[in-house]
Motif scaffolding. Structure first.
Motif, PDB file in Angstrom:
ATOM      1  N   ASP A   1       0.879  -1.176   0.000  1.00  0.00           N
ATOM      2  CA  ASP A   1       0.000   0.000   0.000  1.00  0.00           C
ATOM      3  C   ASP A   1       0.916   1.225   0.000  1.00  0.00           C
ATOM      4  O   ASP A   1       1.803   1.345   0.853  1.00  0.00           O
ATOM      5  CB  ASP A   1      -0.854  -0.055   1.274  1.00  0.00           C
ATOM      6  CG  ASP A   1      -1.833   1.113   1.410  1.00  0.00           C
ATOM      7  OD1 ASP A   1      -1.520   2.236   0.957  1.00  0.00           O
ATOM      8  OD2 ASP A   1      -2.888   0.887   2.015  1.00  0.00           O
TER       9      ASP A   1
ATOM     10  N   GLU B   1     -10.882   1.678  -3.999  1.00  0.00           N
ATOM     11  CA  GLU B   1     -11.715   0.761  -4.795  1.00  0.00           C
ATOM     12  C   GLU B   1     -11.565   1.066  -6.288  1.00  0.00           C
ATOM     13  O   GLU B   1     -11.674   0.173  -7.116  1.00  0.00           O
ATOM     14  CB  GLU B   1     -13.180   0.838  -4.358  1.00  0.00           C
ATOM     15  CG  GLU B   1     -13.449   0.215  -2.975  1.00  0.00           C
ATOM     16  CD  GLU B   1     -13.251  -1.304  -2.917  1.00  0.00           C
ATOM     17  OE1 GLU B   1     -13.221  -1.968  -3.962  1.00  0.00           O
ATOM     18  OE2 GLU B   1     -13.092  -1.825  -1.786  1.00  0.00           O
TER      19      GLU B   1
ATOM     20  N   GLY C   1      -7.316  -5.304   2.496  1.00  0.00           N
ATOM     21  CA  GLY C   1      -7.968  -6.198   1.540  1.00  0.00           C
ATOM     22  C   GLY C   1      -7.817  -5.769   0.096  1.00  0.00           C
ATOM     23  O   GLY C   1      -7.760  -6.610  -0.801  1.00  0.00           O
TER      24      GLY C   1
ATOM     25  N   THR D   1      -2.697  -5.811   6.855  1.00  0.00           N
ATOM     26  CA  THR D   1      -2.410  -4.727   7.797  1.00  0.00           C
ATOM     27  C   THR D   1      -3.681  -4.069   8.348  1.00  0.00           C
ATOM     28  O   THR D   1      -3.624  -3.000   8.927  1.00  0.00           O
ATOM     29  CB  THR D   1      -1.549  -3.638   7.124  1.00  0.00           C
ATOM     30  OG1 THR D   1      -2.301  -3.076   6.035  1.00  0.00           O
ATOM     31  CG2 THR D   1      -0.239  -4.203   6.600  1.00  0.00           C
ATOM     32  N   THR D   2      -4.837  -4.726   8.110  1.00  0.00           N
ATOM     33  CA  THR D   2      -6.095  -4.239   8.681  1.00  0.00           C
ATOM     34  C   THR D   2      -6.778  -5.413   9.383  1.00  0.00           C
ATOM     35  O   THR D   2      -6.438  -6.577   9.129  1.00  0.00           O
ATOM     36  CB  THR D   2      -7.055  -3.716   7.584  1.00  0.00           C
ATOM     37  OG1 THR D   2      -7.360  -4.792   6.684  1.00  0.00           O
ATOM     38  CG2 THR D   2      -6.442  -2.552   6.801  1.00  0.00           C
TER      39      THR D   2
ATOM     40  N   SER E   1      -0.663   1.807  13.217  1.00  0.00           N
ATOM     41  CA  SER E   1      -1.049   3.082  12.594  1.00  0.00           C
ATOM     42  C   SER E   1      -2.496   3.091  12.097  1.00  0.00           C
ATOM     43  O   SER E   1      -2.968   4.102  11.575  1.00  0.00           O
ATOM     44  CB  SER E   1      -0.104   3.381  11.424  1.00  0.00           C
ATOM     45  OG  SER E   1      -0.069   2.277  10.536  1.00  0.00           O
TER      46      SER E   1
HETATM   47  N1  LIG Z   1     -10.716 -11.711  -0.853  1.00  0.00           N
HETATM   48  C1  LIG Z   1     -11.624 -11.793   0.108  1.00  0.00           C
HETATM   49  O1  LIG Z   1     -12.034 -12.874   0.516  1.00  0.00           O
HETATM   50  C2  LIG Z   1     -12.119 -10.504   0.723  1.00  0.00           C
HETATM   51  C3  LIG Z   1     -12.844 -10.547   1.917  1.00  0.00           C
HETATM   52  C4  LIG Z   1     -13.236  -9.355   2.505  1.00  0.00           C
HETATM   53  C5  LIG Z   1     -12.928  -8.148   1.899  1.00  0.00           C
HETATM   54  N2  LIG Z   1     -12.229  -8.124   0.716  1.00  0.00           N
HETATM   55  C6  LIG Z   1     -11.887  -6.859   0.069  1.00  0.00           C
HETATM   56  O2  LIG Z   1     -11.073  -6.103   0.962  1.00  0.00           O
HETATM   57  C7  LIG Z   1     -11.282  -4.704   0.733  1.00  0.00           C
HETATM   58  C8  LIG Z   1     -11.521  -4.032   2.069  1.00  0.00           C
HETATM   59  O3  LIG Z   1     -10.471  -4.352   2.954  1.00  0.00           O
HETATM   60  P1  LIG Z   1      -9.736  -3.257   3.845  1.00  0.00           P
HETATM   61  O4  LIG Z   1     -10.712  -2.494   4.652  1.00  0.00           O
HETATM   62  O5  LIG Z   1      -8.627  -3.960   4.539  1.00  0.00           O
HETATM   63  O6  LIG Z   1      -9.243  -2.250   2.676  1.00  0.00           O
HETATM   64  P2  LIG Z   1      -8.031  -1.328   2.344  1.00  0.00           P
HETATM   65  O7  LIG Z   1      -6.927  -2.098   1.781  1.00  0.00           O
HETATM   66  O8  LIG Z   1      -8.586  -0.273   1.482  1.00  0.00           O
HETATM   67  O9  LIG Z   1      -7.602  -0.602   3.692  1.00  0.00           O
HETATM   68  C9  LIG Z   1      -8.458   0.391   4.223  1.00  0.00           C
HETATM   69  C10 LIG Z   1      -7.730   1.729   4.414  1.00  0.00           C
HETATM   70  O10 LIG Z   1      -6.792   1.606   5.483  1.00  0.00           O
HETATM   71  C11 LIG Z   1      -5.488   1.998   5.062  1.00  0.00           C
HETATM   72  N3  LIG Z   1      -4.563   1.131   5.805  1.00  0.00           N
HETATM   73  C12 LIG Z   1      -4.365  -0.187   5.623  1.00  0.00           C
HETATM   74  N4  LIG Z   1      -3.537  -0.672   6.565  1.00  0.00           N
HETATM   75  C13 LIG Z   1      -3.204   0.377   7.364  1.00  0.00           C
HETATM   76  C14 LIG Z   1      -2.380   0.504   8.512  1.00  0.00           C
HETATM   77  N5  LIG Z   1      -1.774  -0.545   9.073  1.00  0.00           N
HETATM   78  N6  LIG Z   1      -2.218   1.749   9.043  1.00  0.00           N
HETATM   79  C15 LIG Z   1      -2.872   2.820   8.506  1.00  0.00           C
HETATM   80  N7  LIG Z   1      -3.674   2.740   7.438  1.00  0.00           N
HETATM   81  C16 LIG Z   1      -3.837   1.524   6.877  1.00  0.00           C
HETATM   82  C17 LIG Z   1      -5.474   1.856   3.576  1.00  0.00           C
HETATM   83  O11 LIG Z   1      -4.524   2.711   2.964  1.00  0.00           O
HETATM   84  C18 LIG Z   1      -6.908   2.223   3.223  1.00  0.00           C
HETATM   85  O12 LIG Z   1      -7.042   3.615   3.140  1.00  0.00           O
HETATM   86  C19 LIG Z   1     -12.444  -4.583  -0.214  1.00  0.00           C
HETATM   87  O13 LIG Z   1     -11.983  -4.271  -1.498  1.00  0.00           O
HETATM   88  C20 LIG Z   1     -13.073  -5.972  -0.211  1.00  0.00           C
HETATM   89  O14 LIG Z   1     -13.700  -6.296  -1.443  1.00  0.00           O
HETATM   90  C21 LIG Z   1     -11.818  -9.282   0.132  1.00  0.00           C
END
Ligand SMILES: NC(=O)c1ccc[n+]([C@@H]2O[C@H](COP(=O)([O-])OP(=O)(O)OC[C@H]3O[C@@H](n4cnc5c(N)ncnc54)[C@H](O)[C@@H]3O)[C@@H](O)[C@H]2O)c1
Ligand SMILES: [Zn+2]
Length: 367
Positions: free
Chosen positions: A43, A75, A107, A131-132, A174
């Motif tokens: 990221d 997205e 994700g 990382t989430t 973070s």
């Molecule tokens: N493949 C699957 O089985 C599956 C399951 C659930 C969700 N998803 C997908 O995952 C996505 C949503 O996941 P998400 O919420 O993790 O999305 P993401 O990757 O967009 O992260 C969310 C936000 O948090 C920020 N971020 C990430 N890690 C951080 C950290 N450690 N510190 C500070 N900021 C951080 C990112 O820059 C982003 O702005 C969707 O696109 C969804 O379709 C996929």
């Protein structure tokens, strides 16, 4: 740190090694051992900060040649264009079939990068470093990868299980409080569909979880991961069991649409779970107390699960009707059979109005 082995397919398919806990990243050198080239994709907002630094340090210790790529987590950027840019960059770096991809992010990053790895030279191995909270409990587990098309989310993709998932809580430091907190609704979901004691434990440990106590996180997240892994594993033999992972999401997605995406995914799913549990009570699938137990767990974790009465009902029904689970005016909803248990064919067909009614009942609930 706990270790979980996920066998994604019957037969001689490779296993996914899942390492969960503070310090899990220390396993990174082992997972890339022997590879002539590591393609690390992070990221963009994390690549230059402590997360990128931690990953780079472990790869340096592994003494493997590493190329680092930064991509955007939106997205809109979860697209074929992003995948194609990775293919070109990897080719440019001279990556062959023996290269290993490492995806670092939420994700969006693991979906895009995993799909690029699934398709590059017809598939090369990858390691997921979520990382989430959503990434750890859901997106990085099970091997579903893919991108959005302009007509809809996640329409193109592949099943390509990572060789390893390293879920290191130190990397969440973070993550903003709201993202951290709302992500736990996927953990609540895991409890409702397959682990009733987990639901109770989440309520009991909510304070420690909110304080980001690594022990409380480890004890609960490992069980959510085990639930997702088990559902995905069994689904490969059965076909529709996986639909149970959509519990709370039929209503949740419609709420996301109806509110113009102002609700976080976790909040929308929390509201969706309470409403769908109300529906499940009327169908005799859940006991009377289930909606309250779910609301209590979400409330304890600080997830605002109650939807405002100002929600546009017509927009909600319209959004329900574009849901891809729809068949001939009826809506498919995946429900547990009882709290913490589900069958191999969990979906039922209901009228959109049944979900409107359930949402009304949920919004009038006490806790
Ligand atoms: N493949 C699957 O089985 C599956 C399951 C659930 C969700 N998803 C997908 O995952 C996505 C949503 O996941 P998400 O919420 O993790 O999305 P993401 O990757 O967009 O992260 C969310 C936000 O948090 C920020 N971020 C990430 N890690 C951080 C950290 N450690 N510190 C500070 N900021 C951080 C990112 O820059 C982003 O702005 C969707 O696109 C969804 O379709 C996929
Ligand atoms: Zn979800």
């Amino acid at each position: 740190v706990q270790h979980h082995l996920l066998k994604p397919e019957p037969g001689p398919a490779p296993e996914t090694s899942i390492v969960v806990g503070a310090g899990a990243l220390d396993a990174l050198p082992i997972t890339v051992q022997g590879a002539p080239l590591v393609l690390a994709v992070a990221d963009r907002s994390l690549a230059r900060g402590p997360v990128g630094e931690a990953v780079r340090a472990r790869l340096a210790a592994a003494e493997v040649r590493t190329e680092l790529f930064a991509i955007e987590a939106s997205e809109q950027a979860k697209s074929l264009a992003a995948v194609s840019a990775l293919w070109d960059a990897w080719l440019e770096a001279g990556a062959g079939r023996d290269a290993v991809v490492v995806a670092v992010g939420g994700g969006i990053i693991t979906d895009v990068t995993g799909f690029a790895a699934a398709s590059y030279l017809r598939g090369i191995p990858w390691v997921a470093i979520p990382t989430t909270v959503i990434g750890i409990a859901d997106a990085a587990i099970g091997g579903k990868t893919g991108v959005n098309l302009s007509r809809g989310k996640n329409l193109v993709g592949a099943i390509h299980p990572p060789r390893a998932v390293l879920a290191d809580f130190d990397l969440l430091a973070s993550l903003p409080d709201e993202d951290y907190r709302d992500g736990w609704s996927e953990v609540v979901k895991a409890g409702v569909i397959a682990d009733a004691p987990l639901l109770a434990d989440l309520t009991a440990r909510a304070q420690r979880i909110l304080a980001r106590d690594p022990v409380a996180m480890e004890e609960t997240l490992i069980r959510a991961i085990a639930v997702k892994a088990a559902v995905v594993e069994k689904d490969l033999l059965e076909g529709s069991r996986r639909e149970i992972l959509n519990f709370g999401h039929t209503v949740g997605h419609a709420l996301e649409h109806a509110t113009g995406n102002t609700l976080s995914h976790g909040r929308a799913v929390a509201a969706g779970m309470v409403a769908e549990a109300v529906l499940a009570v009327t169908l005799g699938r859940l006991g009377q107390d289930a909606p309250e137990l779910i609301a209590t767990a979400c409330g304890a974790l600080g997830i605002p699960w109650r939807v405002e009465s100002t929600i546009d009902e017509a927009a909600f029904v319209a959004a329900l009707s574009v849901d891809k689970k729809r068949r001939a005016g009826r809506i498919r909803v995946a429900l547990p059979d009882s709290l913490g248990a589900h069958s191999s064919s969990p979906s039922v067909e209901v009228d959109p109005q049944d979900l409107v009614a359930a949402l009304h009942v949920a919004s009038r609930m006490a806790s």
